[in-house]
Design a protein around this motif. Sequence first.
Motif, PDB file in Angstrom:
ATOM      1  N   VAL A  39      82.412 -67.948  -8.182  1.00 40.44           N
ATOM      2  CA  VAL A  39      81.139 -67.384  -7.725  1.00 40.44           C
ATOM      3  C   VAL A  39      81.262 -67.146  -6.225  1.00 40.44           C
ATOM      4  O   VAL A  39      81.522 -68.084  -5.455  1.00 40.44           O
ATOM      5  N   SER A  40      81.105 -65.896  -5.811  1.00 41.37           N
ATOM      6  CA  SER A  40      81.258 -65.536  -4.396  1.00 41.37           C
ATOM      7  C   SER A  40      80.208 -66.220  -3.537  1.00 41.37           C
ATOM      8  O   SER A  40      79.021 -66.217  -3.870  1.00 41.37           O
ATOM      9  N   THR A  41      80.664 -66.803  -2.426  1.00 39.41           N
ATOM     10  CA  THR A  41      79.737 -67.454  -1.492  1.00 39.41           C
ATOM     11  C   THR A  41      78.899 -66.403  -0.770  1.00 39.41           C
ATOM     12  O   THR A  41      79.282 -65.227  -0.695  1.00 39.41           O
ATOM     13  N   ASP A  42      77.772 -66.836  -0.220  1.00 42.40           N
ATOM     14  CA  ASP A  42      76.917 -65.931   0.548  1.00 42.40           C
ATOM     15  C   ASP A  42      77.699 -65.320   1.708  1.00 42.40           C
ATOM     16  O   ASP A  42      77.561 -64.133   2.015  1.00 42.40           O
ATOM     17  N   GLU A  43      78.536 -66.150   2.368  1.00 44.56           N
ATOM     18  CA  GLU A  43      79.318 -65.676   3.522  1.00 44.56           C
ATOM     19  C   GLU A  43      80.290 -64.582   3.098  1.00 44.56           C
ATOM     20  O   GLU A  43      80.442 -63.578   3.786  1.00 44.56           O
ATOM     21  N   LEU A  44      80.947 -64.767   1.957  1.00 46.31           N
ATOM     22  CA  LEU A  44      81.888 -63.760   1.482  1.00 46.31           C
ATOM     23  C   LEU A  44      81.163 -62.454   1.177  1.00 46.31           C
ATOM     24  O   LEU A  44      81.573 -61.387   1.637  1.00 46.31           O
ATOM     25  N   SER A  47      80.131 -60.377   4.041  1.00 48.07           N
ATOM     26  CA  SER A  47      81.206 -59.761   4.819  1.00 48.07           C
ATOM     27  C   SER A  47      81.476 -58.318   4.396  1.00 48.07           C
ATOM     28  O   SER A  47      82.121 -57.574   5.115  1.00 48.07           O
ATOM     29  N   TYR A  48      80.974 -57.903   3.218  1.00 49.89           N
ATOM     30  CA  TYR A  48      81.244 -56.529   2.777  1.00 49.89           C
ATOM     31  C   TYR A  48      80.027 -55.784   2.232  1.00 49.89           C
ATOM     32  O   TYR A  48      80.107 -54.597   1.965  1.00 49.89           O
ATOM     33  N   LYS A  49      78.891 -56.485   2.069  1.00 47.80           N
ATOM     34  CA  LYS A  49      77.661 -55.797   1.659  1.00 47.80           C
ATOM     35  C   LYS A  49      76.463 -56.673   2.009  1.00 47.80           C
ATOM     36  O   LYS A  49      76.624 -57.752   2.567  1.00 47.80           O
ATOM     37  N   ALA A  50      75.274 -56.204   1.663  1.00 47.94           N
ATOM     38  CA  ALA A  50      74.054 -56.961   1.963  1.00 47.94           C
ATOM     39  C   ALA A  50      74.111 -58.336   1.301  1.00 47.94           C
ATOM     40  O   ALA A  50      74.661 -58.475   0.208  1.00 47.94           O
ATOM     41  N   PRO A  51      73.557 -59.355   1.964  1.00 48.65           N
ATOM     42  CA  PRO A  51      73.590 -60.705   1.384  1.00 48.65           C
ATOM     43  C   PRO A  51      72.891 -60.744   0.021  1.00 48.65           C
ATOM     44  O   PRO A  51      71.978 -59.954  -0.233  1.00 48.65           O
ATOM     45  N   PRO A  52      73.312 -61.653  -0.836  1.00 51.47           N
ATOM     46  CA  PRO A  52      72.661 -61.771  -2.151  1.00 51.47           C
ATOM     47  C   PRO A  52      71.199 -62.185  -2.014  1.00 51.47           C
ATOM     48  O   PRO A  52      70.823 -62.828  -1.038  1.00 51.47           O
ATOM     49  N   ILE A  53      70.410 -61.829  -2.990  1.00 48.58           N
ATOM     50  CA  ILE A  53      68.997 -62.225  -3.046  1.00 48.58           C
ATOM     51  C   ILE A  53      68.905 -63.704  -3.430  1.00 48.58           C
ATOM     52  O   ILE A  53      68.150 -64.469  -2.855  1.00 48.58           O
ATOM     53  N   VAL A  54      69.691 -64.097  -4.435  1.00 51.67           N
ATOM     54  CA  VAL A  54      69.682 -65.472  -4.937  1.00 51.67           C
ATOM     55  C   VAL A  54      70.732 -66.271  -4.160  1.00 51.67           C
ATOM     56  O   VAL A  54      71.888 -65.860  -4.086  1.00 51.67           O
ATOM     57  N   PRO A  55      70.354 -67.409  -3.569  1.00 53.02           N
ATOM     58  CA  PRO A  55      71.302 -68.205  -2.780  1.00 53.02           C
ATOM     59  C   PRO A  55      72.479 -68.713  -3.616  1.00 53.02           C
ATOM     60  O   PRO A  55      72.365 -68.909  -4.826  1.00 53.02           O
ATOM     61  N   PHE A  56      73.613 -68.934  -2.940  1.00 56.90           N
ATOM     62  CA  PHE A  56      74.857 -69.349  -3.585  1.00 56.90           C
ATOM     63  C   PHE A  56      74.679 -70.525  -4.544  1.00 56.90           C
ATOM     64  O   PHE A  56      75.141 -70.481  -5.684  1.00 56.90           O
ATOM     65  N   GLU A  57      74.020 -71.604  -4.095  1.00 57.54           N
ATOM     66  CA  GLU A  57      73.895 -72.801  -4.917  1.00 57.54           C
ATOM     67  C   GLU A  57      73.193 -72.497  -6.240  1.00 57.54           C
ATOM     68  O   GLU A  57      73.540 -73.047  -7.277  1.00 57.54           O
ATOM     69  N   GLU A  58      72.204 -71.611  -6.202  1.00 55.81           N
ATOM     70  CA  GLU A  58      71.485 -71.242  -7.423  1.00 55.81           C
ATOM     71  C   GLU A  58      72.345 -70.370  -8.321  1.00 55.81           C
ATOM     72  O   GLU A  58      72.352 -70.537  -9.542  1.00 55.81           O
ATOM     73  N   PRO A  69      82.144 -70.650 -19.472  1.00 52.07           N
ATOM     74  CA  PRO A  69      83.049 -71.105 -18.407  1.00 52.07           C
ATOM     75  C   PRO A  69      83.480 -72.559 -18.611  1.00 52.07           C
ATOM     76  O   PRO A  69      82.662 -73.416 -18.921  1.00 52.07           O
ATOM     77  N   ASP A  70      84.777 -72.800 -18.448  1.00 45.06           N
ATOM     78  CA  ASP A  70      85.278 -74.179 -18.502  1.00 45.06           C
ATOM     79  C   ASP A  70      85.183 -74.814 -17.127  1.00 45.06           C
ATOM     80  O   ASP A  70      84.927 -76.015 -17.011  1.00 45.06           O
ATOM     81  N   ILE A  71      85.396 -74.011 -16.096  1.00 47.83           N
ATOM     82  CA  ILE A  71      85.361 -74.485 -14.707  1.00 47.83           C
ATOM     83  C   ILE A  71      84.678 -73.407 -13.883  1.00 47.83           C
ATOM     84  O   ILE A  71      84.939 -72.218 -14.069  1.00 47.83           O
ATOM     85  N   VAL A  72      83.794 -73.806 -12.969  1.00 46.39           N
ATOM     86  CA  VAL A  72      83.134 -72.870 -12.057  1.00 46.39           C
ATOM     87  C   VAL A  72      83.426 -73.330 -10.640  1.00 46.39           C
ATOM     88  O   VAL A  72      83.241 -74.508 -10.314  1.00 46.39           O
ATOM     89  N   ILE A  73      83.924 -72.403  -9.809  1.00 44.72           N
ATOM     90  CA  ILE A  73      84.319 -72.745  -8.440  1.00 44.72           C
ATOM     91  C   ILE A  73      83.768 -71.728  -7.452  1.00 44.72           C
ATOM     92  O   ILE A  73      83.467 -70.597  -7.826  1.00 44.72           O
ATOM     93  N   PRO A  74      83.660 -72.116  -6.182  1.00 42.58           N
ATOM     94  CA  PRO A  74      83.271 -71.133  -5.162  1.00 42.58           C
ATOM     95  C   PRO A  74      84.408 -70.129  -4.935  1.00 42.58           C
ATOM     96  O   PRO A  74      85.577 -70.499  -4.938  1.00 42.58           O
ATOM     97  N   GLN A  75      84.040 -68.874  -4.768  1.00 40.07           N
ATOM     98  CA  GLN A  75      85.007 -67.817  -4.431  1.00 40.07           C
ATOM     99  C   GLN A  75      84.762 -67.483  -2.961  1.00 40.07           C
ATOM    100  O   GLN A  75      83.709 -66.989  -2.614  1.00 40.07           O
ATOM    101  N   ARG A  76      85.743 -67.796  -2.105  1.00 35.95           N
ATOM    102  CA  ARG A  76      85.550 -67.650  -0.661  1.00 35.95           C
ATOM    103  C   ARG A  76      86.288 -66.469  -0.040  1.00 35.95           C
ATOM    104  O   ARG A  76      86.157 -66.214   1.145  1.00 35.95           O
TER     105      ARG A  76
END
Length: 157
Positions: A39-44, A47-58, A69-76
């Motif tokens: 799941v792409s972080t807000d910072e990522l 860096s290339y488009k408008a920030p997401p509406i829903v925050p990263f943690e949500e 999904p078996d595993i969910v990780i931050p995509q940085r």
Amino acid sequence: MGKNQIIVYTSGTFDMFHSNHLKMINYAKGLGDVLIVGVSTDELVSSYKAPPIVPFEERLAIVEGLKNPDIVIPQRSLDHKEIVKKLHIDIFVVGDDWTGKYDYLEEYGVKVFYFPYGAGTSSTALKKKIYDSYAEIKKRIDNHANPDIVPSNGQTK
């Protein structure tokens, strides 16, 4: 993760989660034995488009709540070389709005699939629809007579 298991990785912003996100994740699960979702972080994203509406943690919690999904990780990073090496990814799945961008992963023995979103729902289309609807409502609200305002000539409307 045992030997000879096919490890699939898919990633995305997953903002305003919708049916095409779910279809892509389900498709990715069907290609292998273990599904890792980044799941792409807000910072990522910022860096290339408008920030997401829903925050990263949500967004992360929503994807973690899915059955496939078996595993969910931050995509940085948009550069997936390191993650492919560290997690021994065999297959990478991403939306076809990225067509061609991840072909370089094939040099590392990774099969790349660009999932066709087609003309269906997208977070960008949802945002535009919400914005346009709000703008129309606001225009109607802003263009009505206010009974509390008395015209400067002293007459009432």
